[in-house]
Design a protein around this motif. Structure first.
Motif, short mmCIF file in Angstrom:
data_model
loop_
_atom_site.label_atom_id
_atom_site.label_comp_id
_atom_site.label_asym_id
_atom_site.label_seq_id
_atom_site.Cartn_x
_atom_site.Cartn_y
_atom_site.Cartn_z
N LEU A 17 25.32 28.85 57.07
CA LEU A 17 24.34 27.77 56.89
C LEU A 17 23.39 28.04 55.73
CD1 LEU A 17 23.01 27.13 60.51
CD2 LEU A 17 24.70 25.81 59.26
N TYR A 18 23.21 29.31 55.39
CA TYR A 18 22.18 29.67 54.40
C TYR A 18 22.81 29.89 53.04
CZ TYR A 18 19.20 30.21 58.47
OH TYR A 18 18.50 29.99 59.62
N SER A 19 23.29 31.13 52.79
CA SER A 19 23.81 31.37 51.44
C SER A 19 25.31 31.20 51.34
CB SER A 19 23.36 32.74 50.93
OG SER A 19 23.20 33.64 51.96
N ALA A 20 25.96 30.87 52.46
CA ALA A 20 27.41 30.63 52.50
C ALA A 20 28.19 31.82 51.94
CB ALA A 20 27.78 29.34 51.79
N THR A 21 28.20 31.96 50.61
CA THR A 21 28.87 33.13 50.04
C THR A 21 27.90 33.83 49.08
OG1 THR A 21 29.80 31.71 48.36
CG2 THR A 21 31.27 32.32 50.17
N PRO A 22 28.03 35.15 48.96
CA PRO A 22 27.10 35.88 48.09
C PRO A 22 27.46 35.71 46.61
CG PRO A 22 28.20 37.33 49.67
CD PRO A 22 28.92 36.04 49.70
N VAL A 23 26.55 36.17 45.74
CA VAL A 23 26.79 36.17 44.30
C VAL A 23 27.74 37.34 44.01
CG1 VAL A 23 25.70 36.46 42.03
CG2 VAL A 23 24.51 35.22 43.86
N ALA B 207 18.03 39.33 55.62
CA ALA B 207 18.50 40.17 56.72
C ALA B 207 17.60 39.97 57.94
CB ALA B 207 18.52 41.64 56.29
N ASN B 208 16.28 39.99 57.72
CA ASN B 208 15.35 39.82 58.84
C ASN B 208 15.50 38.42 59.45
OD1 ASN B 208 14.19 42.37 58.85
ND2 ASN B 208 12.65 41.83 57.33
N HIS B 209 15.69 37.45 58.57
CA HIS B 209 15.82 36.09 59.08
C HIS B 209 17.10 35.94 59.93
CE1 HIS B 209 14.94 31.68 58.77
NE2 HIS B 209 16.18 31.69 59.22
N LEU B 210 18.21 36.41 59.37
CA LEU B 210 19.48 36.28 60.12
C LEU B 210 19.43 37.04 61.43
CD1 LEU B 210 22.16 36.75 57.30
CD2 LEU B 210 21.67 34.66 58.58
N ALA B 211 18.86 38.25 61.37
CA ALA B 211 18.82 39.07 62.58
C ALA B 211 18.02 38.38 63.66
CB ALA B 211 18.22 40.45 62.25
N MET B 212 16.83 37.90 63.30
CA MET B 212 15.99 37.26 64.32
C MET B 212 16.60 35.95 64.80
SD MET B 212 12.03 37.99 63.70
CE MET B 212 11.61 38.77 62.19
N ALA B 213 17.16 35.18 63.85
CA ALA B 213 17.73 33.88 64.24
C ALA B 213 18.91 34.06 65.19
CB ALA B 213 18.16 33.12 62.98
N LEU C 215 27.32 40.67 67.68
CA LEU C 215 26.09 40.12 67.10
C LEU C 215 26.23 40.01 65.59
CD1 LEU C 215 23.31 39.18 68.00
CD2 LEU C 215 22.50 41.54 67.82
N ALA C 216 26.89 40.99 65.00
CA ALA C 216 27.11 40.98 63.54
C ALA C 216 27.92 39.73 63.15
CB ALA C 216 27.83 42.24 63.10
N TRP C 217 28.90 39.41 63.96
CA TRP C 217 29.73 38.23 63.66
C TRP C 217 28.91 36.95 63.78
CZ3 TRP C 217 33.36 36.68 60.85
CH2 TRP C 217 34.01 35.46 61.10
N LYS C 218 28.04 36.90 64.78
CA LYS C 218 27.17 35.74 64.95
C LYS C 218 26.29 35.57 63.70
CE LYS C 218 23.90 33.84 68.30
NZ LYS C 218 23.08 34.07 69.47
N MET C 219 25.81 36.67 63.17
CA MET C 219 24.96 36.59 61.97
C MET C 219 25.75 36.12 60.76
SD MET C 219 22.73 40.05 62.45
CE MET C 219 22.00 40.41 64.05
N ARG C 220 26.99 36.63 60.62
CA ARG C 220 27.81 36.18 59.47
C ARG C 220 28.05 34.68 59.56
NH1 ARG C 220 31.30 40.49 61.05
NH2 ARG C 220 30.39 42.37 60.15
N ARG C 221 28.31 34.19 60.77
CA ARG C 221 28.56 32.73 60.95
C ARG C 221 27.28 31.94 60.65
NH1 ARG C 221 30.86 29.52 60.96
NH2 ARG C 221 31.54 28.54 62.88
N LEU C 222 26.15 32.49 61.08
CA LEU C 222 24.88 31.83 60.82
C LEU C 222 24.61 31.76 59.32
CD1 LEU C 222 22.62 30.66 62.55
CD2 LEU C 222 21.58 32.92 62.63
N ASN C 223 25.01 32.80 58.63
CA ASN C 223 24.78 32.83 57.18
C ASN C 223 25.60 31.76 56.46
OD1 ASN C 223 23.34 33.94 55.04
ND2 ASN C 223 25.04 35.27 54.45
#
Ligand SMILES: Cc1ncc(COP(=O)(O)O)c(C=O)c1O
Length: 353
Positions: free
Chosen positions: A231-237, A73-79, A221-229
């Motif tokens: 790149l990272y975990s793509a989809t959750p467990v 969360a901290n990473h996505l928010a700051m990124a 901003l929330a949408w930007k973070m979801r799109r950024l994610n």
């Protein structure tokens, strides 16, 4: 984080920050309802979980971004907020990974001080002194890690005013906030559009393994973070999402159990601190961590001895850039906590050989 994963272990482990695990068997759950895969309609957030988080905070589900713990969360928010070269103003002392993320993202990191003499409170004058027109983000933790100091709403409003004066936002990591068990404060996200908030179920509910974290941000901003994610975990467990919804349904149960353990540990800690002449600490009403100062000698050497001779660990203050301090975690098994404190007393009383 590396130290905590590889070096913090001891028989009496007070190097924790979260509450002891909630036993899975005590979570009222129908395992027949747990599925492994989700369908595509939930790929930017499992709707029942988004809803549960939104209801928990009294916010719109569009403002909720699921994440793998508060770390992501901290990473996505700051990124999503900062670009390389942007100035980010972070509290001192700080939870190390917050600094690391800002540095990793190429931010120009500036600091404002919280001081022990002031009960580790945030002093808005100090923040105002440190802010510049280049500041894009102010970052704090509430409750504060490592000290558990609480920042009340009037101070948060002042921070928002300061941030707004230069077009910055305020990121508040609230992973410990629900450990204020009486009159639990509302999330700072409710105080206005200048706030972005990160949190999770990982620390004070005893269900860290679910890795259920989230960000609260304005919808764009929330949408930007979801799109950024993506790149990272793509989809959750997905089983984690399902179990997290169950955890939210029984949050009172988790919370009451956590409170019993933390309250009992805090009472022991208070008695322990009152008896010590070798350390000083700001007493806090809430939270799972305390940050004593060793009045004489070197805290690293003391903690080394504590571990090697007394099989007890606490977190060295150097990880919070305060090498004469150390952090003790409440919320663990009470017998272990009591014996850990007992061993710290003995180590403090034992002359260095
Ligand atoms: C202030 C703070 N933020 C974030 C985290 C990371 O939490 P999580 O386990 O949810 O990733 C921690 C963990 O100790 C923390 O203290």
């Amino acid at each position: 984080m590396h130290w905590s994963k590889t070096q913090s272990h001891a028989r009496f482990n007070l190097a924790t920050s979260g509450v002891a695990p909630f036993p899975f068997r005590e979570l009222p759950i129908d395992l027949n309802k747990v599925e492994i895969n989700s369908d595509n309609s939930n790929s930017y957030g499992y709707a029942p979980l988004q809803q549960a988080i939104a209801v928990h905070h009294g916010v719109d589900p569009d403002c909720v971004v699921e994440s793998a713990g508060t770390s992501m969360a901290n990473h996505l928010a700051m990124a999503a907020i900062i670009d390389p070269g942007d100035e980010v103003l972070i509290e001192h002392p700080a939870y190390g990974p917050i600094l690391d993320i800002a540095q990793y993202l190429g931010a120009n990191v500036k600091r404002f001080r919280r001081v022990e003499e002031n009960g580790w409170a945030i002093d808005p004058h100090e923040v105002r002194r440190c802010i510049t027109p280049k500041t894009r983000l102010i970052v704090i933790t509430n409750l504060h890690n490592p000290t558990s100091a609480f920042t009340p709403e009037p101070v948060l409003h002042e921070l928002a005013d300061i941030a707004r004066s230069v077009g910055a936002l305020v990121l508040v990591d609230e992973v410990y906030l629900d450990a204020v068990y009486d009159d639990t404060p509302r999330t700072s996200f409710c105080l206005g559009p200048d706030f972005v908030v990160t949190s999770s179920l990982t620390k004070i509910y005893g269900v860290s393994g679910l890795r259920c974290g989230w960000i609260l941000a304005q919808p764009d901003l929330a949408w930007k973070m979801r799109r950024l994610n993506d790149l990272y975990s793509a989809t959750p467990v997905h089983p984690g999402e399902l179990l997290s919804v169950v955890a939210f349904q029984h949050l009172d149960l988790l919370r009451e159990r956590a409170r019993r353990i933390v309250d009992a540990d805090r009472k022991l800690l208070r008695d322990f601190l009152a008896r010590q002449s070798e350390i000083s600490a700001v007493s806090t009403e809430w939270g799972t961590t305390s940050f004593p100062r060793l009045l004489r000698g070197n805290a690293d050497a003391f903690l080394e001895r504590l571990r090697s001779q007394f099989d007890t660990s606490a977190v060295p203050g150097r990880f919070f850039e305060m090498p004469d301090h150390f952090r003790i975690g409440m919320g663990t098994n009470i017998e272990m906590f009591a014996e850990g404190l007992n061993r710290i007393s003995r180590a403090l009383a034992t002359p260095i050989s």
